[in-house]
Design an enzyme around this catalytic site. Sequence first.
Site, PDB file in Angstrom:
ATOM      1  N   GLU A  89       0.825  -1.206   0.000  1.00  0.00           N
ATOM      2  CA  GLU A  89       0.000   0.000   0.000  1.00  0.00           C
ATOM      3  C   GLU A  89       0.859   1.255   0.000  1.00  0.00           C
ATOM      4  O   GLU A  89       2.056   1.218   0.259  1.00  0.00           O
ATOM      5  CB  GLU A  89      -0.875   0.004   1.240  1.00  0.00           C
ATOM      6  N   CYS A 102       4.142   8.402  -0.094  1.00  0.00           N
ATOM      7  CA  CYS A 102       4.745   7.537   0.922  1.00  0.00           C
ATOM      8  C   CYS A 102       4.848   6.140   0.315  1.00  0.00           C
ATOM      9  O   CYS A 102       3.847   5.566  -0.111  1.00  0.00           O
ATOM     10  CB  CYS A 102       3.839   7.535   2.154  1.00  0.00           C
ATOM     11  N   CYS A 109       7.311  -6.801   7.432  1.00  0.00           N
ATOM     12  CA  CYS A 109       8.478  -6.194   8.089  1.00  0.00           C
ATOM     13  C   CYS A 109       8.968  -7.134   9.184  1.00  0.00           C
ATOM     14  O   CYS A 109       8.181  -7.820   9.814  1.00  0.00           O
ATOM     15  CB  CYS A 109       8.080  -4.852   8.698  1.00  0.00           C
ATOM     16  N   CYS A 113       7.615  -3.819  15.690  1.00  0.00           N
ATOM     17  CA  CYS A 113       7.364  -2.776  16.690  1.00  0.00           C
ATOM     18  C   CYS A 113       5.960  -2.990  17.276  1.00  0.00           C
ATOM     19  O   CYS A 113       5.039  -3.382  16.562  1.00  0.00           O
ATOM     20  CB  CYS A 113       7.474  -1.393  16.059  1.00  0.00           C
ATOM     21  N   CYS A 116       2.797  -1.293  15.499  1.00  0.00           N
ATOM     22  CA  CYS A 116       2.749  -1.173  14.045  1.00  0.00           C
ATOM     23  C   CYS A 116       2.071  -2.369  13.385  1.00  0.00           C
ATOM     24  O   CYS A 116       2.302  -3.513  13.777  1.00  0.00           O
ATOM     25  CB  CYS A 116       4.173  -1.020  13.513  1.00  0.00           C
ATOM     26  N   CYS A 335       0.370   2.648   8.206  1.00  0.00           N
ATOM     27  CA  CYS A 335       1.357   1.576   8.139  1.00  0.00           C
ATOM     28  C   CYS A 335       0.785   0.168   8.154  1.00  0.00           C
ATOM     29  O   CYS A 335       0.768  -0.501   9.173  1.00  0.00           O
ATOM     30  CB  CYS A 335       2.343   1.698   9.291  1.00  0.00           C
TER      31      CYS A 335
HETATM   32  N1  SAH Z   1      10.418   1.004   9.287  1.00  0.00           N
HETATM   33  C1  SAH Z   1      10.592   2.399   9.135  1.00  0.00           C
HETATM   34  C2  SAH Z   1       9.598   3.089   8.231  1.00  0.00           C
HETATM   35  C3  SAH Z   1       8.140   2.694   8.258  1.00  0.00           C
HETATM   36  S1  SAH Z   1       7.027   3.238   9.461  1.00  0.00           S
HETATM   37  C4  SAH Z   1      10.643   3.073  10.481  1.00  0.00           C
HETATM   38  O1  SAH Z   1      10.530   2.400  11.477  1.00  0.00           O
HETATM   39  O2  SAH Z   1      10.853   4.269  10.529  1.00  0.00           O
HETATM   40  C5  SAH Z   1       6.779   4.968   9.371  1.00  0.00           C
HETATM   41  C6  SAH Z   1       6.549   5.583  10.739  1.00  0.00           C
HETATM   42  O3  SAH Z   1       5.243   5.283  11.271  1.00  0.00           O
HETATM   43  C7  SAH Z   1       7.528   5.103  11.787  1.00  0.00           C
HETATM   44  O4  SAH Z   1       7.941   6.181  12.565  1.00  0.00           O
HETATM   45  C8  SAH Z   1       6.682   4.146  12.600  1.00  0.00           C
HETATM   46  O5  SAH Z   1       7.220   3.923  13.860  1.00  0.00           O
HETATM   47  C9  SAH Z   1       5.352   4.845  12.609  1.00  0.00           C
HETATM   48  N2  SAH Z   1       4.202   4.020  12.961  1.00  0.00           N
HETATM   49  C10 SAH Z   1       4.000   2.708  12.738  1.00  0.00           C
HETATM   50  N3  SAH Z   1       2.803   2.312  13.199  1.00  0.00           N
HETATM   51  C11 SAH Z   1       2.224   3.409  13.727  1.00  0.00           C
HETATM   52  C12 SAH Z   1       0.976   3.653  14.354  1.00  0.00           C
HETATM   53  N4  SAH Z   1       0.105   2.686  14.549  1.00  0.00           N
HETATM   54  N5  SAH Z   1       0.698   4.912  14.753  1.00  0.00           N
HETATM   55  C13 SAH Z   1       1.587   5.911  14.560  1.00  0.00           C
HETATM   56  N6  SAH Z   1       2.771   5.748  13.974  1.00  0.00           N
HETATM   57  C14 SAH Z   1       3.098   4.497  13.557  1.00  0.00           C
END
Ligand code: SAH
Length: 347
Positions: A89, A102, A109, A113, A116, A335
């Site tokens: 996406e 984006c 992944c 985290c 996420c 994400c």
């Molecule tokens: N893997 C990379 C890029 C992808 S995520 C990274 O970690 O930076 C892009 C951003 O969105 C990252 O800062 C991630 O931590 C954040 N993110 C992921 N899930 C989220 C959520 N549910 N709410 C807010 N931010 C989120």
Amino acid sequence: MQLLDYSLKEITDIVKELGEPQFRAKQLFEWVTKGAHYEEMTNLPKSFIEKLKNAGYKDQAIKIEEVLESKLDGTKKYIYSLEDGNVIEGVLMKYKYGNTICVSTQVGCRMNCAFCASGLDGLVRNLTPGEILGQVVAVNRDNLVKKDERAITNIVLMGSGEPMDNYDNVTKFLRLVNAEEGLNISMRNISLSTCGVCDKIYKLADDGFTLTLTISLHAPDNETRETIMPITKKFKVEDIMKAVKYYFDKTGRRIVFEYSMINGKNDNVEEAQKLSRLLRGVPAHVNLIPLNYVKERGLHSASKDNIKTFMDVLNKNKISCTIRRTMGADIEGACGQLRRKYLKMGE
Ligand code: SAH
């Protein structure tokens, strides 16, 4: 094999190998950059196109399956399918100064985290350079107002996946999208977001990339960070600070820190003080992001009040900081969320 995987130089080699005159390379490269299908490449001989097809070269790397447009701010969410049936996406955000796409760098992944959606099923596979570029090319084509203009001005590598975990393909993509004879998007207009894979931050600087480096920090100390970001076991907050200092010294680019605000996890005043101390003297900007709720993860956003108080502490400590505006709130899907919804519809 997608033509979008190749630089002009590599396309030139392919053209030569197929026994065609060299000037065809630039024509082909320009068509591919525009997102054209073979049938549209009207200045190329049919016999040449047949040769390309027979050799297995695909004109498209990805296909737009679905577009959702926000009525609030014009943000568009895209669902794309890949040749092997996988789904990814992306998002297009419209600002006064231009359009930002984006892009995703992996299917799924590995980083897992705690907040996420992208890591819920682990890593499925890396995207190829052409599949990453394909997102930009397809969305650019989908948003052209005039025929020969460029609709996309900025790129953020913040879709699903960890770009530094797919380093070679991501950096090839950066070279392709930056190429003068390609979309020619300047490094100044590209941001790469990482959870803090430090060895690759050094490599990126050494390899001469000068894009905006964005660190998903989300906590100012290892103790808290470990509970939400497993990568902390490998690279500590101190390692990140050392790596970004190196990156800044090499590139002169201010570092952006992302801080997603999670209720009861990282949103108190003490944490804000710690973050201020950590960033004191660092050329940095902090983005505070209200957490998007992901059902499977169960974590909630910090309250508006807590986010405001957190920002006040940073401001008082002279740390440059903004609260990220939520865009496309009515079309959902931070994400990996949209992708999951789409996959579930097919079940
Ligand atoms: N893997 C990379 C890029 C992808 S995520 C990274 O970690 O930076 C892009 C951003 O969105 C990252 O800062 C991630 O931590 C954040 N993110 C992921 N899930 C989220 C959520 N549910 N709410 C807010 N931010 C989120």
